[in-house]
Enzyme design. Structure first.
Site, PDB file in Angstrom:
ATOM      1  N   SER A  40       4.804  -8.043   4.667  1.00  0.00           N
ATOM      2  CA  SER A  40       4.827  -8.605   3.316  1.00  0.00           C
ATOM      3  C   SER A  40       6.196  -8.469   2.656  1.00  0.00           C
ATOM      4  O   SER A  40       6.561  -9.277   1.818  1.00  0.00           O
ATOM      5  CB  SER A  40       3.768  -7.919   2.449  1.00  0.00           C
ATOM      6  OG  SER A  40       2.466  -8.216   2.907  1.00  0.00           O
ATOM      7  N   GLU A  61       2.386   5.938  -0.925  1.00  0.00           N
ATOM      8  CA  GLU A  61       3.568   5.538  -1.691  1.00  0.00           C
ATOM      9  C   GLU A  61       4.289   6.725  -2.328  1.00  0.00           C
ATOM     10  O   GLU A  61       5.524   6.762  -2.381  1.00  0.00           O
ATOM     11  CB  GLU A  61       3.173   4.528  -2.769  1.00  0.00           C
ATOM     12  CG  GLU A  61       2.712   3.188  -2.237  1.00  0.00           C
ATOM     13  CD  GLU A  61       1.243   3.154  -1.847  1.00  0.00           C
ATOM     14  OE1 GLU A  61       0.778   2.079  -1.419  1.00  0.00           O
ATOM     15  OE2 GLU A  61       0.557   4.204  -1.980  1.00  0.00           O
ATOM     16  N   HIS A 112       5.614  -9.002  -4.917  1.00  0.00           N
ATOM     17  CA  HIS A 112       4.286  -9.360  -5.432  1.00  0.00           C
ATOM     18  C   HIS A 112       4.115  -8.928  -6.888  1.00  0.00           C
ATOM     19  O   HIS A 112       3.064  -8.421  -7.282  1.00  0.00           O
ATOM     20  CB  HIS A 112       3.183  -8.758  -4.564  1.00  0.00           C
ATOM     21  CG  HIS A 112       3.127  -9.320  -3.176  1.00  0.00           C
ATOM     22  ND1 HIS A 112       4.207  -9.290  -2.326  1.00  0.00           N
ATOM     23  CD2 HIS A 112       2.115  -9.913  -2.480  1.00  0.00           C
ATOM     24  CE1 HIS A 112       3.875  -9.834  -1.163  1.00  0.00           C
ATOM     25  NE2 HIS A 112       2.616 -10.225  -1.229  1.00  0.00           N
ATOM     26  N   ASP A 120      -4.948 -12.410  -5.774  1.00  0.00           N
ATOM     27  CA  ASP A 120      -5.223 -10.979  -5.634  1.00  0.00           C
ATOM     28  C   ASP A 120      -5.730 -10.356  -6.930  1.00  0.00           C
ATOM     29  O   ASP A 120      -6.317  -9.277  -6.920  1.00  0.00           O
ATOM     30  CB  ASP A 120      -3.971 -10.235  -5.165  1.00  0.00           C
ATOM     31  CG  ASP A 120      -3.704 -10.462  -3.682  1.00  0.00           C
ATOM     32  OD1 ASP A 120      -4.400 -11.292  -3.080  1.00  0.00           O
ATOM     33  OD2 ASP A 120      -2.793  -9.819  -3.139  1.00  0.00           O
ATOM     34  N   ARG A 170       6.047 -13.308  -4.541  1.00  0.00           N
ATOM     35  CA  ARG A 170       5.479 -13.936  -3.360  1.00  0.00           C
ATOM     36  C   ARG A 170       5.542 -15.460  -3.352  1.00  0.00           C
ATOM     37  O   ARG A 170       5.714 -16.047  -2.283  1.00  0.00           O
ATOM     38  CB  ARG A 170       4.021 -13.494  -3.196  1.00  0.00           C
ATOM     39  CG  ARG A 170       3.365 -14.066  -1.934  1.00  0.00           C
ATOM     40  CD  ARG A 170       1.978 -13.498  -1.703  1.00  0.00           C
ATOM     41  NE  ARG A 170       0.996 -13.986  -2.669  1.00  0.00           N
ATOM     42  CZ  ARG A 170      -0.298 -13.670  -2.612  1.00  0.00           C
ATOM     43  NH1 ARG A 170      -0.745 -12.845  -1.686  1.00  0.00           N
ATOM     44  NH2 ARG A 170      -1.137 -14.138  -3.515  1.00  0.00           N
TER      45      ARG A 170
END
Length: 318
Positions: A40, A61, A112, A120, A170
């Site tokens: 991604s 993360e 994103h 999403d 994106r």
């Protein structure tokens, strides 16, 4: 006014991928890290060419930010990559304590972002990230407008010493900036010059501002369109020079109005040159599922809405 044309559309995250791939060939200190999102974040080429300089942290993360902070001590330049929601909201404490507070040379690269993440939905469409990151001392915050500018910004932040938050997205959008541009952190880019209104825009809204400028031009209104790609440090000189010329302004961003670019512009004007200011952005609400185009229309992040706000700002001029 200058006309902007494009021959292709690309996603800004691919601009990041191209930029970090080039850094992999030219800067041996650059290390890429990701939280299970290598594809991604368009890291495939970097990983293929530099497997020894890639760290897969998995869906962890907070750990990725800690590892990144540690890597800087050895002189490395870590690029920590994940979705914008996870790169900020999920790990804000780690960024504050391990990166910003100690002024570590970590580059947090977030894809994103915003409503254009689309289907999403609200849980992933973070709209608060620019505000969260600009409030941190020592943090530089950058939000480029197309593929070429994102690539140039990615390369530029490797030379900048200190924490950076780089935001991109994106959806495929027009590529309209030069491929050979030099990206200057903290230096706004005048897209078009005008005398009637200032439009301060950032990220995906720059192209919408360009389209709005064309509509306004047909109506005899000349817009000064300024791409504020660096949210922090803000180019205060460029903002003031533009508004002193036009007498009013509109800010346009794919972000919550609270804490975003518009707030920063308002602070500059309140302290230095009070003038009418109208806003384009998301009004204190979460997003929802839908296509990027549907969401941009529903939440008013379009050229037509910019034109409306321009008329409101101009009507308030003394």
């Amino acid at each position: 006014m200058k006309k902007y044309e494009y021959t292709e559309k690309k996603d800004t995250r691919s601009g990041f991928g191209a930029g970090i791939s080039e850094l992999g060939r030219t800067n041996p200190n650059v290390i890429a890290l990701t939280a299970d999102l290598a594809g991604s974040l368009k890291l495939e080429t970097f990983i293929k060419e530099n497997p020894e300089r890639f760290v897969q942290c998995g869906i962890a993360e907070a750990n990725m930010i800690g590892v990144s902070a540690g890597l800087t001590i050895g002189g490395h330049i870590p690029f920590a990559t994940t979705f914008a929601n996870f790169a900020t909201g999920r790990v804000y404490d780690q960024i504050r304590q391990s990166v910003a507070y100690s002024n570590k040379n970590v580059k947090i690269c977030a894809s994103h972002a915003g409503l254009t993440l689309g289907e999403d939905g609200a849980t992933h469409q973070i709209l608060e990230d620019l505000g969260m990151m600009k409030m941190l001392p020592n943090m530089t915050v950058i939000n480029p407008c197309d593929y070429n500018q994102t690539k140039a910004a990615t390369i530029a932040i490797a030379e900048h010493v200190g924490p950076v938050y780089l935001r991109f997205g994106r959806p495929v959008i027009p590529v309209f900036t030069p491929a050979d541009q030099k990206f200057e952190i903290g230096k706004a880019w005048t897209v078009n010059e005008g005398k009637d209104v200032s439009i301060f825009c950032t990220g995906h809204l720059v192209w919408e501002a360009i389209k709005a400028g064309e509509i306004l031009s047909e109506q005899g209104i000349e817009a000064d369109i300024i791409n504020i790609h660096t949210i922090k440090p803000l180019d205060v000189e460029a903002i003031l020079a533009s508004v002193k010329k036009t007498g009013c302004a509109v800010s346009a961003e794919e972000h919550m109005l609270n804490g975003g670019l518009g707030d920063s512009v308002a602070q500059v004007l309140a302290q230095n040159f009070p003038a009418p200011l109208e806003y384009i952005g998301v009004h204190d609400t979460f997003g929802e599922s839908g296509t990027p185009d549907q969401l941009m229309q529903k939440y008013g992040l379009t050229a037509d809405k910019i034109v409306e706000q321009v008329k409101k700002a101009m009507a308030r001029k003394v």
